[in-house]
Structures are given as structure tokens and as C-alpha cells.
Write a protein that holds these residues in place. Structure first.
Motif, PDB file in Angstrom:
ATOM      1  N   ASN A 473      44.011 -27.836  -4.350  1.00  0.00           N
ATOM      2  CA  ASN A 473      44.676 -29.082  -3.936  1.00  0.00           C
ATOM      3  C   ASN A 473      44.199 -29.870  -4.448  1.00  0.00           C
ATOM      4  O   ASN A 473      44.261 -31.364  -3.899  1.00  0.00           O
ATOM      5  N   ASN A 474      43.029 -29.782  -4.877  1.00  0.00           N
ATOM      6  CA  ASN A 474      41.436 -31.316  -4.743  1.00  0.00           C
ATOM      7  C   ASN A 474      42.039 -31.513  -6.041  1.00  0.00           C
ATOM      8  O   ASN A 474      40.983 -32.735  -6.250  1.00  0.00           O
ATOM      9  N   ILE A 475      42.056 -30.848  -7.217  1.00  0.00           N
ATOM     10  CA  ILE A 475      42.765 -30.945  -8.542  1.00  0.00           C
ATOM     11  C   ILE A 475      43.673 -31.681  -8.854  1.00  0.00           C
ATOM     12  O   ILE A 475      44.316 -31.175  -8.368  1.00  0.00           O
ATOM     13  N   PRO A 476      43.587 -32.563  -9.873  1.00  0.00           N
ATOM     14  CA  PRO A 476      44.964 -33.808  -9.751  1.00  0.00           C
ATOM     15  C   PRO A 476      46.174 -33.266 -10.445  1.00  0.00           C
ATOM     16  O   PRO A 476      45.415 -32.384 -11.788  1.00  0.00           O
ATOM     17  N   GLY A 477      47.135 -33.178  -9.944  1.00  0.00           N
ATOM     18  CA  GLY A 477      48.020 -32.215 -11.020  1.00  0.00           C
ATOM     19  C   GLY A 477      48.305 -32.448 -12.775  1.00  0.00           C
ATOM     20  O   GLY A 477      48.244 -31.601 -12.955  1.00  0.00           O
ATOM     21  N   PRO A 478      48.111 -33.678 -13.470  1.00  0.00           N
ATOM     22  CA  PRO A 478      48.348 -33.699 -14.523  1.00  0.00           C
ATOM     23  C   PRO A 478      46.587 -32.575 -15.397  1.00  0.00           C
ATOM     24  O   PRO A 478      46.679 -32.770 -15.948  1.00  0.00           O
ATOM     25  N   LEU A 479      45.276 -33.203 -14.478  1.00  0.00           N
ATOM     26  CA  LEU A 479      44.348 -32.318 -14.825  1.00  0.00           C
ATOM     27  C   LEU A 479      44.513 -30.963 -15.012  1.00  0.00           C
ATOM     28  O   LEU A 479      44.360 -29.423 -14.992  1.00  0.00           O
ATOM     29  N   LEU A 480      45.477 -30.290 -13.427  1.00  0.00           N
ATOM     30  CA  LEU A 480      45.855 -29.028 -13.042  1.00  0.00           C
ATOM     31  C   LEU A 480      46.600 -27.967 -14.084  1.00  0.00           C
ATOM     32  O   LEU A 480      46.701 -26.928 -14.532  1.00  0.00           O
TER      33      LEU A 480
END
Length: 776
Positions: A473-480
Motif C-alpha cells: 500500500n505504500n508503493i505509489p500506483g504508477p510505480l506499482l
């Protein structure tokens, strides 16, 4: 048009043609050719000369010899000491092979003379003049033909003879010469020859220009070399023998040996020229020098050869890690795809799991399995975009970003690059490093990665990136979105026991100077160590405790002169002290107002005891235990649902007016948040208000709505492992999470009973003791 048929011996020629009126020496060494020559000498010394189609063939067949050649007479023959025969031949006229009469010992062929086709005298004269003019220009450009030859050729008055003699002095391809030999029409032959000479002249002119450019370049280089030598001499006289010039020469040599791409090489040499001109005392001098050092140190072409063998990779993964079968299977699938596609482009692997479960060591194993260098960059705490992209060289103390620094350490262009703790990146006024990571992890962009310090693009397309994270949940969406998740939930007690025996114990024995026979830890003692001295998803704390045991054993062996220490369940407390944790966190008895929930944390799964107390008051709801906003809202939703269903739940409808209610979650110093404790808080509330006890062996997880519906949650695998560790035997889960049960290890599933529910009424039915219609 042909006439005059004769039989002659055939002498095949390799890479050579003889034209009529042409006199040339030939060296004959092949057995068939020698016999053909000897037969000709026994007759009228006439022989037929034809070229082979392929020069490399030593023993050609009739199909491999051109059908049109030259009838020639042997003028002279001389046997050389090495067995080769040197002959002098003169071409007489063109001939065409009609039939091969003999092929075994030598080639005997039947020849028809080719009669040349003549044209108009005036037209031939004009063509001859044009040919001589072209040949004269060719001689001026070419250095292979002397002017005496031109004079001899100019005296020839017969058109066919002139064409054949000019051809013999040109450096044409064998195919072109054969075409001219086969052209019986004199006019067409001369026209074709004029065109070929014109083309050859253009090629020679171009060669001359290129040669002049090379000469000018060499002269410039020699001039620079001379001036540098003079500068060295001056520096030597001034006592600056090892001055800047010597340093520049060393850097230049390193640049030339670094195999940089041409565009980078040009930049490096340009910067080197600037460095040479800038005074040593100038601040810019050290900036340029550091930049050049980075360009030289970076790998530009060096690669390790991939050895993607699935069996070998599987063996290495099993050697380094116990269990994790699904994780290993996914890694092997990934490597298999790379082998078939021969390309590293694809999803970036992101290994997610609590601390100590082996994420970093798994990445190291991948590198070892495919024979690649391993490099690690820790991203935890990074808040500055320049940490990824580098600083611009205009800033004092500028340096490249973590990616370029890692490539320098890797020393190859295709390492396994571990981006550790990718979920711990932050952002502030200095930029967003996670956005900078988007270019690094995008296979469509990272072939031209731009670092602010290097300025020139760097190719990252051959790098195998592996990221690790504790919490998705701590990883930003575009990066994930650019990564494929591989989840490691944690280990069961049995898995931890095997890991301790097969990996950790041997490692710590070696690190603490002990041999295998010095310390023996029995299985039941290891199991007690796991249960009562550690509480974690991974094995890092377990390794620390094993290290403590090894140190205690080392002290006993040295001080008491013992050769072996045996650790059992009876003496482990003497070595490590009293147990830190109580194995099995479930209540000893069924409790009223206390329910056991299952929580997911960054360290894996954990159990959560929720307590509810009520006392006379005015309906005040108090929440303690350092709860987050989402968890407080879940408590409010549970409270509202119970008020709406108080009659059915056998609860006093006016309880919210006559009682104050206090909900507390122990370990109050630890922050807690999330919706999955909803049904646990509702169950504890109903238990406290109705007086019905909660079954001690039951744990639960699920979000609750105002209508009592139970919604799905995440992290079921981790929560189930924590329940299993704590001794819970029954888990109530949302019905929509039934699909996640297969992810739980079989050894854990066998010990647990899963009850799937979609409404709070079902939860209460299985969690509470007794019937809801019994009086309070």
C-alpha cells in the motif's frame, strides 16, 4: 555464329582469365591440369583455357567450369622444384565447349571457334578513340599501370585486339571479365568496357579522396604529438615532470580502452581537452576530472554471459531457501520466459513480504542462478529526486544518482539490480523520487535513461531489476503498475524449524568459530526457541537467538574445557533466560466482552485482542489503543448496527442511554488501523452487552457494514499464519475470501477450520457461546 570444331585438353583456371592476344605466365599444380598440359605438349601445343565458377573448388566438375574460354598456345614450360609447372601461354581466339569427351584422368573437350561480329568501321574507330581516352584517364588515376603500357596500347589498330588488351590490364571482377569474354559482338564489348572503366575510375577517385583525408588526419595527429612532446620537455625543464600532461595522457588512454559508444567518446575527449586547458588550481578542473573518472568507470559494453538453465536455477533456489514453493515457481517461470525470448524486457519483479523472510537473499539467488553480477541500492528514506537521477554538475559536490552508482559497482551492463525497500521512499519540496523511478523501471524507456550528472543517456535495458517491499500500500500506483508482485507471507513453525537446522545453525556455527560437533540443538529445543523466544513472520530474530546460543556454547567450551554442548528444552532457559513470549495467545477460557481478531502488519500477520467494557452512564463510546481513523469508523459502524438490531440480539434497546461503553485494543503504544477488525469489535460488543462469552479458540477477520454485511479483506495468508502460531483452531472469514485459502500452506490449512460468512448473524452464531434468545 561459329565454325571450326576441334578437340583440345582443358586447363581450368582459378580466379584468372586469358583473353586472345594476351601473353601470361601460369603456375599449374593440380594433377588433372598437369596431365592436360602434358597431352597438349605432345601435340601441337594448343590448349583450351576456361575459368572455374568457384575459386575454392579444388576438383571442379563440368558444371563448375564456364562454357566459353580461350584457345591458347603453350610458348614455354618449366618444371619448378616443388613439383609445380610454370608455363607461358598466348591467347589465340575465343572458343565454346560443345562436349566433354573425357573427365576422369583429364578434361578433353570438343571446341567450336567463336567468330567475332564486326560492325561499321567508322563506328568502331569512334569507340576505339573513346576507349583509349577512358583508359588514359584511368592510367593517370591508377598507380598499377605504367605509361609504357599506355603507349603500347595506343599503337593497336584493330578494335577487338584493343578491347582484349585493355581488359587484361584492368582490375575487374572475374564475373565482369567473363561477361566481356563471352561478348562476341565487338561494338557491345567496347561499350561495356567503357562503362566498366568509368565506374572503376570513380572508385579510384573516391579512394584517393579518402586517402588524402587519412593523410591530413595523420598529419594533424603528428603535429599534436610533436607539440605535446615539446610541452613535456618544457615542463621537465620547469620541474613539472609529472604535471598535468602526464595525467591527461593517462586519462586519454583509459578513455580509449573503455569501449564507450562513439557519442560518449566524443563528449569524453571534448571534456578532456577542456581539462587540459583549464588551470590546475581552478575549481572547474576538479569538476571535469571527477566527471571523466565517472565516464571511464561506468561499464558501457562489458557483459556476463547468461546461463539460464531451469534445473540449475531450481537447485540453487532450493539450496538457498527452504519452502517458498510458489515464489520459486514464479521465479523459474520468469527465467524460462527470458530464455525463450532471449530478452530481459518484461515485468519488473517486486518481492513483497515482512522483514526477515529472505527477500534480498532471493534476489541474490536469482543472480547466482543466471550467472550475473549482483548489486543492491537501498531506497529507504530517500526523499530527493536527485538521489535517483543525480545532481547537475553546476552544483558543488554533485554526483550521479543511485542507479548510475550501482552500475559502476556492478561493472557490467546486465547485472541483477536489487532496489531494496522501494516502499520506503518519500517525497518533499525537493521532488518525488518514486516518479523518477518510473523511467528506470519502464522497459520502453530505460534503454535511454538520463542521469543529470552524466547528461548523456545510459542503457539500462539489459538490467534485471528486482524490487523488495514490506507493504504494497505504500508503493505509489504508477510505480506499482510497472511491477509484478511476488508475495512472501512468512514461515510456519515447521518451515522455521527446517530453516534453522539446514541454514541458520550452520551459518552461525561458522561465524562464531564452532565446528559442527561442538553444538547440538535438539528439534524440540529449536521448536521451543521458535515459539517462546521469537514472534515474527521471518527468521531474523530466530537467527539472533541461535547466534546467542552459539556464543553461550563458545563460552562454555572455552571456560569449562568441554568439547560438546547439547541444548534441550530443559536447559535452554539456563542459556537464554526466561521465555520472552507465551506460546499460544488464545484465552485459556471463554471470555465475555473479549474477541480475538486477526491483523496484517508490515511484519506479517498478528492476532489482535479486542476488549469491551460497559458501565452505567449516558451512552458515551470511548475508543483507546492508538486506533486509526478507519478503525474508529469500524467501531462506530458496529455500534450503530447493534443499536439497530438490539431486540434480535437480546440486548436492552436503551443500552445507549444507560451505559457508557469502552472499547480497548491492548498494546496501546502500537498504532493500529484498517477495516478488517469490524466484525471482531461487533462480536466483542454483542458479547459484553448480551453477557454471552466468545469461544476462546475462534479468531476472525472481516469488514462490517451498517446492514451487518461482511466484506472481504486482504492478507488472509499472513493472518492465518499468525492464528496458527497463536494456537487458534477456527477462523471466521468473509465468504469472498474463500479463494485465498489455497494460498495458505497445506500444513497450516490442515490444522485450521475456516468458517465462511457474509453476514454478522453468521459470525455471532459461530463465535458466541449459547443462543441469542437466552436471557442476559
Amino acid at each position: 555464329m561459329t565454325n571450326k570444331t576441334i578437340q583440345l585438353s582443358l586447363l581450368p583456371l582459378r580466379g584468372l582469365l586469358v583473353f586472345p592476344s594476351m601473353v601470361i605466365h601460369l603456375d599449374v599444380g593440380r594433377e588433372k591440369s598437369i596431365q592436360a598440359l602434358e597431352k597438349a605438349m605432345m601435340g601441337d601445343q594448343t590448349i583450351f583455357l576456361a575459368a572455374q565458377k568457384k575459386v575454392s573448388v579444388d576438383d571442379p566438375d563440368p558444371e563448375g567450369i564456364y562454357g566459353i574460354g580461350t584457345v591458347a598456345t603453350v610458348k614455354q614450360m618449366l618444371k619448378l622444384p616443388n613439383g609445380t609447372i610454370r608455363v607461358l601461354v598466348e591467347g589465340l581466339y575465343r572458343g565454346e565447349i560443345v562436349q566433354f569427351i573425357e573427365e576422369e584422368e583429364q578434361f578433353i573437350v570438343e571446341i567450336d571457334e567463336i567468330v567475332e561480329e564486326r560492325g561499321d568501321k567508322n563506328e568502331e574507330e569512334a569507340l576505339m578513340r573513346s576507349l583509349l581516352n577512358q583508359f588514359e584517364q584511368y592510367v593517370k588515376v591508377s598507380k598499377k599501370i605504367n605509361h609504357e603500357t599506355l603507349a603500347i596500347v595506343s599503337d593497336i589498330e584493330e578494335a577487338s585486339h584493343l578491347a582484349d588488351i585493355v581488359i587484361s590490364h584492368l582490375s575487374l571482377k572475374l564475373k565482369d571479365k567473363q561477361e566481356l569474354l563471352e561478348t562476341a559482338n565487338v561494338k557491345k564489348r567496347i561499350q561495356r568496357l567503357i562503362k566498366l572503366i568509368s565506374n572503376e575510375k570513380k572508385v579510384l577517385d573516391l579512394e584517393k579522396k579518402i586517402g588524402q583525408r587519412v593523410k591530413n588526419s595523420m598529419e594533424k595527429t603528428q603535429k599534436e604529438y610533436y607539440l605535446r612532446e615539446q610541452l613535456k620537455a618544457i615542463q621537465k625543464e620547469l620541474g613539472e615532470k609529472d604535471g598535468k600532461t602526464g595525467e591527461v595522457d593517462q586519462i586519454r588512454e583509459k578513455i580509449e580502452q573503455s569501449e564507450m559508444p562513439n557519442r560518449i567518446l566524443e563528449v569524453a575527449l571534448k571534456e578532456l581537452d577542456r581539462y587540459e586547458k583549464v588551470p590546475q588550481s581552478s575549481a572547474e578542473s576538479s569538476v571535469i576530472r571527477n566527471y571523466l573518472d565517472w565516464l571511464v568507470a561506468l561499464p558501457w559494453t562489458e557483459k556476463t554471459q547468461d546461463t539460464i538453465e531451469i534445473d540449475h536455477a531450481h537447485k540453487i533456489l532450493d539450496e538457498d531457501h527452504y519452502g517458498l514453493e510458489k515464489v520459486k515457481e514464479r521465479v523459474l517461470e520468469y527465467l524460462a520466459v527470458q530464455k525463450l525470448t532471449n530478452s530481459i524486457k518484461g515485468p519488473i519483479l517486486c518481492i513483497v513480504g515482512p522483514p526477515g523472510v529472505g527477500k534480498t537473499s532471493l534476489a541474490k539467488s536469482i543472480a547466482r542462478a543466471i550467472n550475473r553480477n549482483f548489486v543492491r541500492a537501498s531506497l529507504g528514506g530517500i526523499r530527493d529526486e536527485a538521489e535517483i537521477r543525480g545532481h547537475r554538475r553546476t552544483y558543488i559536490g554533485a554526483m550521479p544518482g543511485r542507479i548510475i552508482q550501482g552500475m559502476k559497482k556492478a561493472k557490467t551492463t546486465n547485472p541483477v539490480f536489487l532496489l531494496d525497500e522501494i516502499d520506503k521512499m518519500s517525497n518533499d519540496f525537493r521532488g518525488d523520487p518514486s516518479s523518477a523511478m518510473l523511467e528506470v523501471l519502464d522497459p520502453e524507456q530505460n534503454g535511454n535513461f538520463s542521469d543529470h550528472y552524466i547528461e548523456e543517456t545510459y542503457d539500462l535495458s539489459n538490467v534485471l531489476f528486482v524490487a523488495t517491499a514490506n507493504y504494497v500500500n505504500n508503493i505509489p500506483g504508477p510505480l506499482l503498475d510497472r511491477m509484478e508482485l511476488i508475495s512472501i507471507a512468512g514461515y510456519t513453525e515447521i518451515e522455521k524449524l527446517h530453516i534453522a537446522k539446514e541454514h541458520l545453525l550452520g551459518k552461525q556455527l561458522k561465524e562464531n568459530g564452532l565446528k559442527k560437533g561442538n553444538l547440538q540443538v535438539r528439534d524440540d529445543a529449536l521448536l521451543k526457541l521458535i515459539r517462546t523466544y521469537t514472534r515474527e513472520a521471518g527468521v531474523r530474530g530466530l537467527e539472533r537467538q541461535i547466534a546467542r546460543l552459539c556464543r553461550k556454547a563458545a563460552k562454555i567450551i572455552v571456560s569449562e574445557d568441554k568439547k560438546k554442548v547439547i541444548v534441550t528444552t530443559k536447559n535452554i532457559e539456563d542459556l537464554l533466560g526466561k521465555s520472552v513470549f507465551r506460546y499460544g495467545q488464545v484465552e485459556q477460557e471463554d471470555q465475555i466482552g473479549t474477541a480475538t481478531g486477526l491483523a496484517y502488519t508490515a511484519a506479517g500477520g498478528d492476532i489482535l485482542s479486542i476488549e469491551v467494557s460497559h458501565y452505567p452512564g449516558k451512552g458515551k463510546l470511548t475508543l483507546t489503543g492508538k486506533l486509526g481513523d478507519v478503525m474508529k469508523e469500524s467501531a462506530q459502524a458496529a455500534f450503530s448496527y447493534i443499536r439497530s438490531r438490539s431486540k434480535e440480539l437480546n440486548i436492552n434497546p436503551s443500552f445507549h442511554e444507560t451505559y457508557d461503553i469502552h472499547i480497548h485494543v491492548p498494546e496501546g503504544a502500537t498504532p493500529k488501523d484498517g477495516p478488517s477488525a469490524g466484525i471482531t469489535m461487533a462480536t466483542a460488543l454483542v458479547s459484553a452487552l448480551s453477557g454471552r462469552a466468545v469461544k476462546k479458540e475462534v479468531g476472525m477477520t472481516g469488514e462490517i457494514t451498517l446492514r451487518g454485511r461482511v466484506l472481504p479483506i486482504g492478507g488472509l495468508k499472513e493472518k492465518s499464519l499468525s492464528a496458527h502460531r497463536a494456537g487458534i483452531t477456527t477462523i471466521i472469514i468473509p465468504e469472498q475470501n474463500a479463494k485465498d485459502i489455497d494460498d495458505i500452506p497445506a500444513s497450516v490449512r490442515e490444522d485450521l477450520t475456516f468458517i465462511k460468512v457474509n453476514h454478522l448473524d453468521q459470525v455471532l452464531k459461530h463465535a458466541l457461546v449459547g443462543d441469542s434468545h437466552e436471557s442476559k
